[in-house]
Design an enzyme around this catalytic site. Structure first.
Site, short mmCIF file in Angstrom:
data_model
loop_
_atom_site.label_atom_id
_atom_site.label_comp_id
_atom_site.label_asym_id
_atom_site.label_seq_id
_atom_site.Cartn_x
_atom_site.Cartn_y
_atom_site.Cartn_z
N CYS B 85 36.12 24.74 13.05
CA CYS B 85 35.61 23.61 12.98
C CYS B 85 34.62 22.79 12.59
O CYS B 85 34.15 23.96 11.63
CB CYS B 85 36.47 22.74 13.79
N HIS B 202 42.20 25.72 14.91
CA HIS B 202 41.55 25.31 16.14
C HIS B 202 42.11 25.63 17.22
O HIS B 202 43.73 26.01 17.44
CB HIS B 202 41.93 23.79 16.33
N GLU B 204 42.25 26.43 19.54
CA GLU B 204 42.28 25.81 21.24
C GLU B 204 43.07 24.33 21.31
O GLU B 204 43.44 24.54 22.76
CB GLU B 204 41.16 25.11 21.79
#
Lengths: 84, 226
Positions: B85, B202, B204
């Site tokens: 990002c 993302h 994560e």
């Protein structure tokens, strides 16, 4: 040394979509303005001391190359004038 | 073997990344950008967020901080780097990865799940998947539209440097499935070395089982693989 103002104008390259300009254009049309197109640009006015206008321009171009513009999407031009 | 998660003022996915890497058994430390990279750095993760308030262009300021020179040096020695990002925007602004990420076609911030097709499964970041596999990850960005010239895009494709494309659930990279108007539906790319990668979605946020889907774990495992 002379005081100059270098004006760096950073624009999107022709053909690169500008959603913010498009949104602004639509808002102007909502206000019933009649327009064909609208382009947005960033303008940086840089005051600097330099030996000559050429030197001031060279330094402003280096600033544009290294930070102010992203060569993938931007073109820029530089105009130099004595300040004051 | 420690992954340095570089925090800038305005980073906000640093702890998520740390938790996700820890869950995968990958040792990681949060590193404030002014401290420089620790000597034992074996990987670099540039997390999401809004470094420097996205002033000038997202990632532009962070890309020009001294620690990024250290990252450049580490990368040239073969240390893997992943930008997520805002980290992806920083990676492209620093020239470590090709192209650039700019304002979404919608001119809006978008926070939603997207489906992605794995384009090249031969990189450390995609080895956990099959080529053509469709995975789901969340996006959360206002400046995620990938831009590159047609020639650059063709070169990236030819060289197998596209990691993921936005696609529909059947794996087709349609215009409708492209959330932000990215050129070629590109969601992530690798640099000159496949050990350096950036992506807007993302991973994560899709790694811990308690959060639901875990499709992103394979991306983060790249740090263990490389």
């Amino acid at each position: 040394m002379t005081a100059y103002t270098a004006t760096v104008t950073v624009r999107l390259k022709s053909g690169v979509l500008d959603p913010e300009a498009e949104t602004t254009r639509r808002a102007l049309e909502r206000l019933e303005f009649d327009l064909e197109d609208l382009r947005a640009a960033d303008v940086f006015e840089i005051d600097l001391e330099a030996d000559s206008a050429d030197d001031a321009e060279r330094r402003a171009r280096e600033m544009a190359d290294r930070l102010l513009a992203n060569p993938t999407i931007h073109d820029y031009d530089v105009e130099v004038a004595e300040s004051g | 073997m420690t992954v340095a998660i570089v925090r800038f003022g305005g980073s906000n996915c640093d702890r998520d990344a740390h938790r996700a890497l820890s869950h995968l058994g990958i040792d990681a430390d949060l590193v404030w950008y002014e401290e420089g990279l620790p000597e034992d750095t074996s990987g670099v993760l540039l997390p999401g967020g809004f470094s420097y308030g996205d002033y000038l262009r997202a990632g532009a300021m962070a890309a020009r901080t001294p620690i990024m020179e250290e990252v450049r040096e580490a990368v040239s020695e073969g240390v893997p780097m992943l930008g997520v990002c805002n980290g992806a925007q920083i990676g492209c602004e620093s020239g470590l990865t090709p192209g650039t990420f700019t304002v979404n076609e919608s001119a809006r911030f978008q926070c939603e799940p997207v489906t992605l097709r794995v384009e090249n499964a031969e990189t450390p970041w995609t080895r956990a998947y099959e080529e053509g596999e469709v995975i789901e990850l969340p996006i959360a960005h206002g400046e995620g539209r990938f831009e590159a010239t047609e020639e650059e895009l063709a070169a990236l494709e030819r060289e197998g440097r596209i990691l993921f494309r936005y696609c529909d659930s059947g794996g087709e990279p349609t215009e409708r499935a492209n959330p932000n108007g990215s050129a070629g539906n590109v969601a992530g790319v690798v640099g000159e070395s496949a050990r350096v990668a950036v992506l807007m979605p993302h991973p994560e946020r899709a790694t811990l089982p308690e959060l639901g889907r875990t499709d992103g774990a394979g991306v983060l495992r790249g740090f263990a693989e490389s």
